[in-house]
Design a protein around this motif. Structure first.
Motif, mmCIF file in Angstrom:
data_model
loop_
_atom_site.group_PDB
_atom_site.id
_atom_site.type_symbol
_atom_site.label_atom_id
_atom_site.label_comp_id
_atom_site.label_asym_id
_atom_site.label_seq_id
_atom_site.Cartn_x
_atom_site.Cartn_y
_atom_site.Cartn_z
ATOM 1 N N TRP A 88 37.491 -14.689 25.886
ATOM 2 C CA TRP A 88 37.923 -15.175 24.569
ATOM 3 C C TRP A 88 39.438 -15.313 24.530
ATOM 4 O O TRP A 88 40.147 -14.417 24.973
ATOM 5 N N ILE A 89 39.892 -16.448 24.007
ATOM 6 C CA ILE A 89 41.331 -16.744 23.999
ATOM 7 C C ILE A 89 41.819 -16.979 22.566
ATOM 8 O O ILE A 89 41.009 -17.118 21.647
ATOM 9 N N HIS A 90 43.142 -17.053 22.411
ATOM 10 C CA HIS A 90 43.728 -17.220 21.077
ATOM 11 C C HIS A 90 43.520 -18.630 20.516
ATOM 12 O O HIS A 90 43.321 -18.795 19.328
ATOM 13 N N GLU A 122 45.507 -13.983 29.410
ATOM 14 C CA GLU A 122 44.128 -14.495 29.350
ATOM 15 C C GLU A 122 43.636 -14.885 30.740
ATOM 16 O O GLU A 122 42.481 -14.638 31.104
#
Lengths: 322, 144
Positions: A88-90, A122
């Protein structure tokens, strides 16, 4: 187990329109209304995972996802029976738009988003996850574009790690991402377009020049290179042979070409992973690609339809190997 | 019905050395109330939830209070959370982790979820490696 890596997955939004209006003057003229639409998870590796699950092959899809669109991708894959293992990333997962105009279904209009920016942290989180999962993999598929923030040498690095762990590697990409992966000797290579294998001073229009480019990749250590020749024909080069694969189907039957190439590669991979011969794998792959092109869905998940299309496919050994 | 038929096939997990800050990001974005902890071989070694983090950030006497009104404000929670944000989650995870295997009956997963009051149960293969989880909603969906 097969692991597919899609670093830049997407939500694919397909719109069917009667007529695409562009560069019109009045508001009424530039509004194009879709007659219908569909939403699915997209990206090369994601498409391959979807095909493999439909044919009963255990696989894990991984890459980066973020935001609401990231949830769409994960949920869609889980509903299709794919095991998900994303970081999961920003930033938000991209949306790719595909417009299929009535009567011109065989040449879709595509708007592909660039994709989210990936931070160093990430990427590091992904690498840890990848190193963990690759220990359980027999095949690793590295497919599609590289998102912003990630070095184009990443496929080479991932291929090397996979090889060290005894997994066979498939690379389906273009540009630098592809060429930088070749020194890691992937097992199977599928360039996005044949131009991505262009050797200096050559053009890849003739069968001979395509074979020469493929043999160059084989010399780097690959075991199979599959290069598109025309819409219903491809050339596969192995260390022992050169195969010409042709499907005798009218292109007027095609309803959605998006994803057909991925179904082709997924079909080859599915058969190779089951221990089938190269010839058998190529025939099945082309059957899967054609069946997908003839379906409104991106990926044909109907085994009977793929097997029906295989009857129209010829796989001819046209030359001995390099 | 077997667990493999109802489980969510997702391998979202964390390693024990990641900081609390990163765990909060993952729980938030993956929309998971808890997450399994695995080692480098994907073996299930623990479990950590939002509840574990809240408990870690609250003053020790909190659970003995009858009402949160005795706490003057949220500053204590915020400042404790900031103190532990860079701690490895190993310090707050639970190692006595419940799990089921893919070949267990759905009843076993349901029993654990209902009796232990957990929101989901990790699923492992015959070697103890994480392969998914059974969520409350998986049970509800499949029994409908």
């Amino acid at each position: 187990m097969i692991v597919t890596v899609t670093l830049n997955p997407a939500v694919d939004k397909v719109y069917w329109v009667d007529s695409l209006k562009v560069c019109q003057i009045t508001e009424e003229e530039f509004l194009t209304r879709a007659t219908r639409s569909s939403t699915s998870a997209g990206g090369k590796g994601v498409n391959i995972s979807r095909f493999l699950s439909a044919f009963g092959t255990e696989n894990v899809a991984m890459g980066f996802v973020g935001g609401n669109t990231g949830h769409v991708v994960v949920r869609y894959l889980q509903n299709k029976g794919v095991t998900t293992n994303f970081v999961w990333i920003h930033e938000e997962t991209r949306i790719n738009s595909i417009i299929l105009e009535s009567g011109r279904d065989h040449s879709p209009n595509l708007i592909n988003d660039l994709g989210p920016q990936i931070s160093e942290a990430e990427l590091e989180r992904f690498m840890r996850k990848y190193r963990r999962i690759v220990k359980r993999a027999s095949w690793v598929v590295l497919a599609g574009s590289i998102p912003p923030g990630v070095d184009h040498g990443i496929y080479g690095e991932l291929a090397e790690i996979a090889r060290e762990n005894g997994a066979r590697v498939v690379v389906s990409a273009g540009g630098d991402a592809l060429t930088k992966a070749l020194p890691a000797c992937p097992y199977l290579v599928k360039p996005d377009t044949r131009e991505h294998l262009l050797l200096e001073g050559t053009s890849l229009k003739s069968t001979e020049s395509i074979i020469a480019a493929g043999q160059h990749v084989i010399a780097c250590g690959a075991q199979m290179v599959v290069i598109s020749h025309h819409v219903t024909g491809d050339i596969a080069i192995t260390p022992d042979a050169v195969w010409e694969i042709n499907a005798k189907v009218p292109t007027s039957e095609f309803k959605n070409l998006v994803g057909a190439d991925d179904a082709f590669l997924a079909g080859i991979l599915y058969q190779l992973s089951e221990g089938a011969s190269e010839e058998e794998s190529l025939r099945f792959g082309m059957g899967a690609g054609i069946a997908s092109a003839e379906s409104e869905k991106k990926i044909c998940e109907d085994r009977a339809k793929v097997e029906e299309e295989m009857k129209k496919v010829s796989v001819e050994r046209i030359e001995e190997g390099a | 019905m077997k667990v493999r038929e109802i489980m969510t096939k997702d391998l979202t997990a964390v390693e024990k050395d990641i900081p609390v800050r990163e765990l909060i990001f993952i729980l938030d974005n993956a929309e998971m109330p808890n997450v399994p902890v695995v080692d480098e071989e994907s073996m299930l070694i623990g479990f950590i939830s939002e509840k574990d983090l809240i408990r870690a950030a609250l003053p020790g006497y909190f659970e003995m209070l009858h009402s949160a009104s005795f706490i003057p404000d949220m500053n204590q929670l915020a400042s404790k959370l900031a103190q532990i944000a860079d701690d490895p989650i190993e310090e707050y995870m639970r190692s006595d982790v419940l799990s089921v295997t893919m070949d267990d009956d759905d009843l076993r997963a349901a029993d654990l979820i209902i009796r232990k009051g957990v929101k989901n149960v990790p699923v492992v293969d015959d070697q103890g490696r994480l392969v998914g989880r059974v969520r409350r909603i998986d049970l509800l969906r499949h029994f409908l």
